[in-house]
Write a protein that holds these residues in place. Structure first.
Motif, PDB file in Angstrom:
ATOM      1  N   ASP A  31      -6.702   7.828  14.582  1.00  0.00           N
ATOM      2  CA  ASP A  31      -7.389   8.548  13.511  1.00  0.00           C
ATOM      3  C   ASP A  31      -8.452   7.668  12.892  1.00  0.00           C
ATOM      4  O   ASP A  31      -8.253   6.467  12.716  1.00  0.00           O
ATOM      5  N   LEU A  32      -9.563   8.300  12.518  1.00  0.00           N
ATOM      6  CA  LEU A  32     -10.610   7.586  11.796  1.00  0.00           C
ATOM      7  C   LEU A  32     -10.044   7.095  10.459  1.00  0.00           C
ATOM      8  O   LEU A  32      -9.535   7.906   9.678  1.00  0.00           O
ATOM      9  N   PHE A  33     -10.105   5.800  10.213  1.00  0.00           N
ATOM     10  CA  PHE A  33      -9.561   5.192   8.993  1.00  0.00           C
ATOM     11  C   PHE A  33      -8.087   5.556   8.796  1.00  0.00           C
ATOM     12  O   PHE A  33      -7.597   5.623   7.670  1.00  0.00           O
ATOM     13  N   GLY A  34      -7.351   5.767   9.891  1.00  0.00           N
ATOM     14  CA  GLY A  34      -5.978   6.274   9.808  1.00  0.00           C
ATOM     15  C   GLY A  34      -5.060   5.451   8.934  1.00  0.00           C
ATOM     16  O   GLY A  34      -4.471   5.952   7.967  1.00  0.00           O
ATOM     17  N   ALA A  35      -4.916   4.151   9.242  1.00  0.00           N
ATOM     18  CA  ALA A  35      -3.989   3.306   8.479  1.00  0.00           C
ATOM     19  C   ALA A  35      -4.491   3.076   7.057  1.00  0.00           C
ATOM     20  O   ALA A  35      -3.702   2.971   6.113  1.00  0.00           O
ATOM     21  N   THR A  36      -5.823   3.008   6.894  1.00  0.00           N
ATOM     22  CA  THR A  36      -6.407   2.795   5.557  1.00  0.00           C
ATOM     23  C   THR A  36      -6.117   3.980   4.650  1.00  0.00           C
ATOM     24  O   THR A  36      -5.720   3.824   3.491  1.00  0.00           O
ATOM     25  N   VAL A  37      -6.302   5.186   5.193  1.00  0.00           N
ATOM     26  CA  VAL A  37      -6.031   6.417   4.427  1.00  0.00           C
ATOM     27  C   VAL A  37      -4.552   6.498   4.062  1.00  0.00           C
ATOM     28  O   VAL A  37      -4.190   6.798   2.922  1.00  0.00           O
ATOM     29  N   GLN A  38      -3.695   6.202   5.032  1.00  0.00           N
ATOM     30  CA  GLN A  38      -2.246   6.279   4.790  1.00  0.00           C
ATOM     31  C   GLN A  38      -1.822   5.298   3.699  1.00  0.00           C
ATOM     32  O   GLN A  38      -1.054   5.637   2.798  1.00  0.00           O
ATOM     33  N   MET A  39      -2.354   4.073   3.761  1.00  0.00           N
ATOM     34  CA  MET A  39      -2.011   3.066   2.759  1.00  0.00           C
ATOM     35  C   MET A  39      -2.502   3.478   1.368  1.00  0.00           C
ATOM     36  O   MET A  39      -1.761   3.378   0.373  1.00  0.00           O
ATOM     37  N   ALA A  40      -3.735   3.958   1.267  1.00  0.00           N
ATOM     38  CA  ALA A  40      -4.274   4.378  -0.034  1.00  0.00           C
ATOM     39  C   ALA A  40      -3.441   5.512  -0.620  1.00  0.00           C
ATOM     40  O   ALA A  40      -3.145   5.537  -1.813  1.00  0.00           O
ATOM     41  N   ALA A  41      -3.037   6.465   0.240  1.00  0.00           N
ATOM     42  CA  ALA A  41      -2.213   7.590  -0.229  1.00  0.00           C
ATOM     43  C   ALA A  41      -0.857   7.102  -0.714  1.00  0.00           C
ATOM     44  O   ALA A  41      -0.359   7.556  -1.754  1.00  0.00           O
ATOM     45  N   ARG A  42      -0.254   6.168   0.017  1.00  0.00           N
ATOM     46  CA  ARG A  42       1.079   5.666  -0.346  1.00  0.00           C
ATOM     47  C   ARG A  42       1.043   4.885  -1.660  1.00  0.00           C
ATOM     48  O   ARG A  42       1.946   5.028  -2.493  1.00  0.00           O
ATOM     49  N   ILE A  43       0.031   4.045  -1.857  1.00  0.00           N
ATOM     50  CA  ILE A  43       0.025   3.268  -3.105  1.00  0.00           C
ATOM     51  C   ILE A  43      -0.294   4.161  -4.296  1.00  0.00           C
ATOM     52  O   ILE A  43       0.169   3.905  -5.405  1.00  0.00           O
ATOM     53  N   CYS A  44      -1.041   5.248  -4.052  1.00  0.00           N
ATOM     54  CA  CYS A  44      -1.275   6.225  -5.117  1.00  0.00           C
ATOM     55  C   CYS A  44       0.056   6.877  -5.515  1.00  0.00           C
ATOM     56  O   CYS A  44       0.381   6.987  -6.698  1.00  0.00           O
TER      57      CYS A  44
ATOM     58  N   LEU B 260      -6.431  -8.103 -13.534  1.00  0.00           N
ATOM     59  CA  LEU B 260      -5.401  -7.554 -12.655  1.00  0.00           C
ATOM     60  C   LEU B 260      -4.023  -8.051 -13.056  1.00  0.00           C
ATOM     61  O   LEU B 260      -3.873  -9.195 -13.486  1.00  0.00           O
ATOM     62  N   THR B 261      -3.025  -7.208 -12.899  1.00  0.00           N
ATOM     63  CA  THR B 261      -1.635  -7.605 -13.080  1.00  0.00           C
ATOM     64  C   THR B 261      -0.925  -7.482 -11.735  1.00  0.00           C
ATOM     65  O   THR B 261      -0.874  -6.375 -11.176  1.00  0.00           O
ATOM     66  N   PRO B 262      -0.396  -8.585 -11.169  1.00  0.00           N
ATOM     67  CA  PRO B 262       0.330  -8.478  -9.899  1.00  0.00           C
ATOM     68  C   PRO B 262       1.579  -7.614 -10.056  1.00  0.00           C
ATOM     69  O   PRO B 262       2.319  -7.746 -11.037  1.00  0.00           O
ATOM     70  N   LEU B 263       1.800  -6.721  -9.104  1.00  0.00           N
ATOM     71  CA  LEU B 263       2.993  -5.874  -9.103  1.00  0.00           C
ATOM     72  C   LEU B 263       4.033  -6.385  -8.108  1.00  0.00           C
ATOM     73  O   LEU B 263       5.077  -5.756  -7.927  1.00  0.00           O
ATOM     74  N   GLY B 264       3.729  -7.505  -7.461  1.00  0.00           N
ATOM     75  CA  GLY B 264       4.662  -8.065  -6.482  1.00  0.00           C
ATOM     76  C   GLY B 264       4.554  -7.373  -5.139  1.00  0.00           C
ATOM     77  O   GLY B 264       3.664  -6.552  -4.899  1.00  0.00           O
ATOM     78  N   LEU B 265       5.471  -7.714  -4.250  1.00  0.00           N
ATOM     79  CA  LEU B 265       5.513  -7.108  -2.920  1.00  0.00           C
ATOM     80  C   LEU B 265       6.186  -5.744  -2.991  1.00  0.00           C
ATOM     81  O   LEU B 265       7.264  -5.612  -3.566  1.00  0.00           O
ATOM     82  N   ARG B 266       5.545  -4.740  -2.426  1.00  0.00           N
ATOM     83  CA  ARG B 266       6.093  -3.386  -2.474  1.00  0.00           C
ATOM     84  C   ARG B 266       6.271  -2.856  -1.056  1.00  0.00           C
ATOM     85  O   ARG B 266       5.360  -2.961  -0.236  1.00  0.00           O
ATOM     86  N   LEU B 267       7.424  -2.278  -0.797  1.00  0.00           N
ATOM     87  CA  LEU B 267       7.699  -1.649   0.491  1.00  0.00           C
ATOM     88  C   LEU B 267       7.292  -0.178   0.386  1.00  0.00           C
ATOM     89  O   LEU B 267       7.850   0.567  -0.415  1.00  0.00           O
ATOM     90  N   LEU B 268       6.307   0.207   1.176  1.00  0.00           N
ATOM     91  CA  LEU B 268       5.745   1.551   1.084  1.00  0.00           C
ATOM     92  C   LEU B 268       6.174   2.385   2.284  1.00  0.00           C
ATOM     93  O   LEU B 268       6.265   1.884   3.405  1.00  0.00           O
ATOM     94  N   LYS B 269       6.419   3.655   2.043  1.00  0.00           N
ATOM     95  CA  LYS B 269       6.864   4.570   3.091  1.00  0.00           C
ATOM     96  C   LYS B 269       5.871   4.561   4.259  1.00  0.00           C
ATOM     97  O   LYS B 269       4.661   4.691   4.057  1.00  0.00           O
ATOM     98  N   GLY B 270       6.395   4.410   5.469  1.00  0.00           N
ATOM     99  CA  GLY B 270       5.552   4.436   6.659  1.00  0.00           C
ATOM    100  C   GLY B 270       5.019   3.077   7.070  1.00  0.00           C
ATOM    101  O   GLY B 270       4.372   2.956   8.113  1.00  0.00           O
ATOM    102  N   PHE B 271       5.275   2.034   6.261  1.00  0.00           N
ATOM    103  CA  PHE B 271       4.817   0.681   6.588  1.00  0.00           C
ATOM    104  C   PHE B 271       6.025  -0.243   6.692  1.00  0.00           C
ATOM    105  O   PHE B 271       6.888  -0.243   5.817  1.00  0.00           O
ATOM    106  N   ARG B 272       6.061  -1.024   7.761  1.00  0.00           N
ATOM    107  CA  ARG B 272       7.236  -1.853   8.033  1.00  0.00           C
ATOM    108  C   ARG B 272       7.350  -3.026   7.062  1.00  0.00           C
ATOM    109  O   ARG B 272       8.425  -3.361   6.595  1.00  0.00           O
ATOM    110  N   ASP B 273       6.203  -3.669   6.785  1.00  0.00           N
ATOM    111  CA  ASP B 273       6.219  -4.878   5.951  1.00  0.00           C
ATOM    112  C   ASP B 273       5.824  -4.557   4.512  1.00  0.00           C
ATOM    113  O   ASP B 273       4.997  -3.671   4.271  1.00  0.00           O
ATOM    114  N   PRO B 274       6.391  -5.293   3.549  1.00  0.00           N
ATOM    115  CA  PRO B 274       5.973  -5.094   2.153  1.00  0.00           C
ATOM    116  C   PRO B 274       4.550  -5.618   1.926  1.00  0.00           C
ATOM    117  O   PRO B 274       4.101  -6.524   2.628  1.00  0.00           O
TER     118      PRO B 274
END
Length: 292
Positions: free
Chosen positions: A210-223, A247-261
Motif C-alpha cells: 500500500d502507498l504509505f501503508g505502514a505510515t498510515v497505519q502507525m498514524a491511525a494507531r497513535i491517534c 514535548l512530553t515523552p510518553l514512553g514506549l507504547r505497544l500499538l495494535k498491529g505493530f510487533r515492537d513498542p
C-alpha cells in the motif's frame, strides 16, 4: 494501464543525475508502451521514487534497465487519485517542464489523523442532525488549519480526517492549531468538541503493497491511543521537529498491529507559542495516558 510507483535506494547521486536518468527513461519508454510520468528525489537519503504508467511491473523495470541500468528495489501498483492526494502531483512540476530544472523534492510525507472523541455517544444523545453539526464544526477546524499549513486532506473517516504534509513541521503546527481552535470553540459552546490527533512520517513505498501503508497505519494507531485533546507524535516526527515544540515523552507504547513498542511524545500545544520556537513546558494539565 496500471500506474506503478517504484523505489530506488541510491548513493552519491545529485538531483541533476536523477533528472538525467529520468530523461533517459523518457527517451526509451516509447518502444515498450510505457510512460514515466514523474519522480521524487530526497537528497538527504538519496532515495528516488518513479511514477510510471506501464502494462506491468516487469516492462517498467525493463525500461530502467535499458535506459540507465538503475533498477528499483521495490515497485507497487498505486491509485492515481491516492498519489495525487499524498504527493500533490502526478506529472513533472512546471519548473521542470519549462526550465529543465531537476526535481529536488522528497516523497517523505507526514500523515496526520484526527478523531472526534465520543462521536457515537454524541449521536445517540443529540440525534443525527444535531451531532452532524458538531462533526461539521470539527471538519471546519481541520480544513481551515490544513489550508493554513499546506496540508492536503486524503480522506474523511466519518469522525475524523486523514491528511498529508510535505513538511513534518507543518503537520505538527497544524495539529496544534486544530486543538487550539477546538479549545476556543469549547469555551463558548454548551456542547464541547474534543479530539485526538496522531502524526507519523514515512516514505511511500516501504515494507507494504500500500502507498504509505505502514505510515498510515502507525498514524491511525497513535491517534486511537492518544489522550483526549492530545497531539501525539512518533520518534521519527520528533527527529524532524523536536526543537520547535515542547514535548512530553510518553514512553514506549505497544500499538495494535505493530510487533515492537514505539517511543511516543505528547506535543504540549497549550504552551507552544503559536509557531515560534519554545522550549518550556505547560503546567496544570495532564500529559497523556498509558494502556497497560
Amino acid at each position: 494501464m496500471p500506474i506503478y510507483l517504484d523505489r530506488h535506494s541510491l548513493s552519491n547521486v545529485t538531483a541533476a543525475d536523477v533528472a538525467a536518468a529520468h530523461a533517459q527513461d523518457v527517451a526509451t519508454q516509447g518502444k515498450y508502451g510505457v510512460e514515466y510520468l514523474t519522480y521524487w528525489f530526497d537528497k538527504r537519503t538519496c532515495n528516488v521514487f518513479c511514477l510510471v504508467d506501464a502494462p506491468d511491473p516487469e516492462t517498467a523495470i525493463r525500461v530502467h534497465k535499458e535506459a540507465h541500468g538503475l533498477t528499483p528495489g521495490e515497485i507497487i501498483e498505486v491509485d492515481v487519485a491516492v498519489v495525487e492526494a499524498f504527493l500533490g502531483r502526478i506529472t513533472d512540476p512546471a519548473s521542470t517542464i519549462l526550465n529543465k530544472q531537476p526535481i529536488d523534492e522528497s516523497a517523505l510525507r507526514a500523515v496526520m489523523f484526527t478523531d472526534m472523541v465520543n462521536s457515537t455517544e454524541m449521536t445517540e444523545r443529540l440525534g443525527d442532525a444535531r451531532a452532524m453539526e458538531f462533526v461539521r464544526a470539527h471538519d471546519s477546524f481541520v480544513r481551515r488549519a490544513l489550508a493554513n499549513c499546506s496540508g492536503r486532506e486524503v480522506k474523511h473517516t466519518g469522525d475524523g480526517i486523514m491528511a498529508a504534509f510535505a513538511a513534518p513541521l507543518e503537520a505538527v503546527h497544524c495539529a496544534c492549531n486544530i486543538q487550539r481552535t477546538a479549545a476556543a470553540f469549547n469555551r463558548s459552546s454548551a456542547e464541547p468538541v474534543h479530539m485526538r490527533i496522531g502524526v507519523h512520517v514515512g516514505e511511500p513505498v516501504r515494507d507494504s503493497n500500500d502507498l504509505f501503508g505502514a505510515t498510515v497505519q502507525m498514524a491511525a494507531r497513535i491517534c486511537q491511543d492518544a489522550s483526549v485533546d492530545a497531539v501525539v507524535i512518533t520518534e521519527d516526527v520528533r527527529e524532524h521537529v523536536g526543537a520547535h515544540f515542547p514535548l512530553t515523552p510518553l514512553g514506549l507504547r505497544l500499538l495494535k498491529g505493530f510487533r515492537d513498542p514505539h517511543p511516543l511524545y505528547s506535543v504540549e500545544w497549550r504552551s507552544h507559542d503559536h509557531g515560534h520556537d519554545h522550549h518550556g513546558h505547560a503546567h496544570g494539565h495532564t500529559h497523556g495516558h498509558t494502556h497497560d
